[in-house]
Write a protein that holds these residues in place. Structure first.
Motif, PDB file in Angstrom:
ATOM      1  N   ASN A   1       0.834  -1.195   0.000  1.00  0.00           N
ATOM      2  CA  ASN A   1       0.000   0.000   0.000  1.00  0.00           C
ATOM      3  C   ASN A   1       0.870   1.246   0.000  1.00  0.00           C
ATOM      4  O   ASN A   1       0.585   2.215   0.679  1.00  0.00           O
ATOM      5  CB  ASN A   1      -0.945  -0.007   1.200  1.00  0.00           C
ATOM      6  CG  ASN A   1      -2.039   1.037   1.071  1.00  0.00           C
ATOM      7  OD1 ASN A   1      -2.368   1.478  -0.025  1.00  0.00           O
ATOM      8  ND2 ASN A   1      -2.577   1.454   2.187  1.00  0.00           N
ATOM      9  N   GLY A   2       1.967   1.184  -0.748  1.00  0.00           N
ATOM     10  CA  GLY A   2       2.798   2.366  -0.888  1.00  0.00           C
ATOM     11  C   GLY A   2       4.213   2.157  -0.405  1.00  0.00           C
ATOM     12  O   GLY A   2       4.467   1.345   0.492  1.00  0.00           O
ATOM     13  N   LEU A   3       5.143   2.871  -1.008  1.00  0.00           N
ATOM     14  CA  LEU A   3       6.554   2.781  -0.638  1.00  0.00           C
ATOM     15  C   LEU A   3       7.073   4.177  -0.335  1.00  0.00           C
ATOM     16  O   LEU A   3       6.813   5.123  -1.074  1.00  0.00           O
ATOM     17  CB  LEU A   3       7.367   2.139  -1.767  1.00  0.00           C
ATOM     18  CG  LEU A   3       8.839   1.854  -1.460  1.00  0.00           C
ATOM     19  CD1 LEU A   3       9.279   0.567  -2.140  1.00  0.00           C
ATOM     20  CD2 LEU A   3       9.734   3.007  -1.880  1.00  0.00           C
ATOM     21  N   PHE A   4       7.773   4.285   0.770  1.00  0.00           N
ATOM     22  CA  PHE A   4       8.278   5.568   1.247  1.00  0.00           C
ATOM     23  C   PHE A   4       9.796   5.563   1.247  1.00  0.00           C
ATOM     24  O   PHE A   4      10.429   4.542   1.487  1.00  0.00           O
ATOM     25  CB  PHE A   4       7.817   5.824   2.686  1.00  0.00           C
ATOM     26  CG  PHE A   4       6.337   5.954   2.866  1.00  0.00           C
ATOM     27  CD1 PHE A   4       5.526   4.832   2.894  1.00  0.00           C
ATOM     28  CD2 PHE A   4       5.765   7.207   3.035  1.00  0.00           C
ATOM     29  CE1 PHE A   4       4.157   4.954   3.073  1.00  0.00           C
ATOM     30  CE2 PHE A   4       4.399   7.328   3.220  1.00  0.00           C
ATOM     31  CZ  PHE A   4       3.594   6.203   3.240  1.00  0.00           C
TER      32      PHE A   4
ATOM     33  N   ARG B   1       4.558   0.123   3.140  1.00  0.00           N
ATOM     34  CA  ARG B   1       3.367  -0.017   3.949  1.00  0.00           C
ATOM     35  C   ARG B   1       2.574  -1.184   3.393  1.00  0.00           C
ATOM     36  O   ARG B   1       2.296  -1.264   2.204  1.00  0.00           O
ATOM     37  CB  ARG B   1       2.506   1.242   3.916  1.00  0.00           C
ATOM     38  CG  ARG B   1       1.290   1.130   4.831  1.00  0.00           C
ATOM     39  CD  ARG B   1       0.705   2.486   5.141  1.00  0.00           C
ATOM     40  NE  ARG B   1       0.204   3.150   3.953  1.00  0.00           N
ATOM     41  CZ  ARG B   1       0.092   4.472   3.835  1.00  0.00           C
ATOM     42  NH1 ARG B   1       0.467   5.245   4.828  1.00  0.00           N
ATOM     43  NH2 ARG B   1      -0.367   5.000   2.745  1.00  0.00           N
ATOM     44  N   HIS B   2       2.244  -2.093   4.288  1.00  0.00           N
ATOM     45  CA  HIS B   2       1.536  -3.279   3.856  1.00  0.00           C
ATOM     46  C   HIS B   2       0.185  -3.342   4.549  1.00  0.00           C
ATOM     47  O   HIS B   2      -0.069  -2.653   5.510  1.00  0.00           O
ATOM     48  CB  HIS B   2       2.358  -4.533   4.165  1.00  0.00           C
ATOM     49  CG  HIS B   2       2.533  -4.768   5.631  1.00  0.00           C
ATOM     50  ND1 HIS B   2       1.981  -5.826   6.296  1.00  0.00           N
ATOM     51  CD2 HIS B   2       3.193  -4.060   6.575  1.00  0.00           C
ATOM     52  CE1 HIS B   2       2.316  -5.761   7.582  1.00  0.00           C
ATOM     53  NE2 HIS B   2       3.058  -4.702   7.768  1.00  0.00           N
ATOM     54  N   ASN B   3      -0.652  -4.183   4.035  1.00  0.00           N
ATOM     55  CA  ASN B   3      -1.954  -4.401   4.643  1.00  0.00           C
ATOM     56  C   ASN B   3      -2.154  -5.875   4.856  1.00  0.00           C
ATOM     57  O   ASN B   3      -2.135  -6.650   3.924  1.00  0.00           O
ATOM     58  CB  ASN B   3      -3.077  -3.907   3.731  1.00  0.00           C
ATOM     59  CG  ASN B   3      -3.174  -2.412   3.731  1.00  0.00           C
ATOM     60  OD1 ASN B   3      -3.100  -1.782   4.768  1.00  0.00           O
ATOM     61  ND2 ASN B   3      -3.323  -1.842   2.557  1.00  0.00           N
TER      62      ASN B   3
ATOM     63  N   GLY C   1      -1.701  -0.394   8.443  1.00  0.00           N
ATOM     64  CA  GLY C   1      -0.825   0.216   7.463  1.00  0.00           C
ATOM     65  C   GLY C   1       0.477   0.723   8.027  1.00  0.00           C
ATOM     66  O   GLY C   1       0.980   1.746   7.593  1.00  0.00           O
ATOM     67  N   ASN C   2       1.052   0.019   9.007  1.00  0.00           N
ATOM     68  CA  ASN C   2       2.337   0.463   9.513  1.00  0.00           C
ATOM     69  C   ASN C   2       3.426   0.150   8.492  1.00  0.00           C
ATOM     70  O   ASN C   2       3.213  -0.580   7.531  1.00  0.00           O
ATOM     71  CB  ASN C   2       2.674  -0.222  10.835  1.00  0.00           C
ATOM     72  CG  ASN C   2       2.667  -1.735  10.717  1.00  0.00           C
ATOM     73  OD1 ASN C   2       1.626  -2.330  10.673  1.00  0.00           O
ATOM     74  ND2 ASN C   2       3.842  -2.334  10.631  1.00  0.00           N
TER      75      ASN C   2
END
Lengths: 119, 113
Positions: B30-33, B91-93, B99-100
């Motif tokens: 759910n996204g990469l930071f 961020r994984h689900n 979403g940590n």
């Protein structure tokens, strides 16, 4: 960007005492905040996920009774290290998920971190 | 399992361009930071990618390929102050998480004159 304030920046406490660290989202509401711990030269380790108005979710191996997390409002979460020992000395960092107007992507912002030294 | 890999250390010259790679295998995405962390300080946000492609922000760009589980952070016109650790986080689900982030071990970048 969104601002997350963490206090205190550093604290020294005696072994056996408790110390509280505050994490505040200054310009947005954070329904979810995260607490991390970082040892020198190591990556961040998630300790727990803090949800406003409910109990925190702790990661495996993190003692709930030792690291008390309270998320009493949409802008404040606290981490209390109880009966601190020298091995609890570490860098503690909070982060909050931002949903403020104008921000996209559910970005997660970090507080400045708190250095805890237990003597 | 969850795994994020990035090089441990890199060295580059002031004014040059450097690319820091990150590969990931996570249960859900759910996204990469990308974050920058100077020694003794908290991470600061650099970029966020959730769709494939390149995101440019000044001297910093970040690329994502979800099918390959791959991202890179590109730093141009390197400055001495860019010497820091760069953290890739996904961020994984799954399950009860909200979403940590899962962090890589970080890449320590040293910029030399």
């Amino acid at each position: 960007g969104a601002v997350v304030s963490q206090h205190p920046s550093w604290v020294i406490c005696k072994s056996g005492t408790s110390v509280k660290i505050e994490c505040r989202s200054l310009d947005f509401q954070a329904t979810t905040m995260f607490w991390y711990r970082q040892f020198p030269k190591q990556s961040l380790m998630l300790m727990a996920t803090s949800n406003e108005g409910s109990k925190a979710t702790y990661e495996q191996g993190v003692e709930k009774d030792k690291f008390l997390i309270n998320h009493a409002s949409l802008t404040l979460s606290t981490l209390t290290v109880t009966s601190a020992h020298p091995e609890d000395s570490s860098f503690y960092i909070c982060s909050a998920r931002a949903y403020p107007r104008g921000f996209s992507g559910n970005t997660i912002y970090f507080g400045e971190g708190s250095w805890l030294t237990v003597v | 399992g969850q795994n994020i890999d990035q090089p441990t250390e890199m060295t580059a010259t002031e004014g040059a361009i450097v690319q820091i790679n990150c590969t990931y295998q996570t249960s859900g995405f759910n996204g990469l930071f990308w974050y920058q962390q100077h020694a003794g300080e908290a991470p600061t946000f650099l970029s966020y990618n959730v769709l494939d492609g390149l995101e440019e922000k000044g001297r910093f760009s970040s690329f994502l390929s979800r099918s390959k589980g791959y991202s890179y952070l590109l730093l141009k016109e390197l400055q001495m102050k860019d010497s820091a650790s760069y953290l890739c986080a996904v961020r994984h689900n799954y399950g009860g998480s909200q979403g940590n982030l899962i962090f890589g071990k970080g890449t320590k970048l040293s910029v030399k004159p």
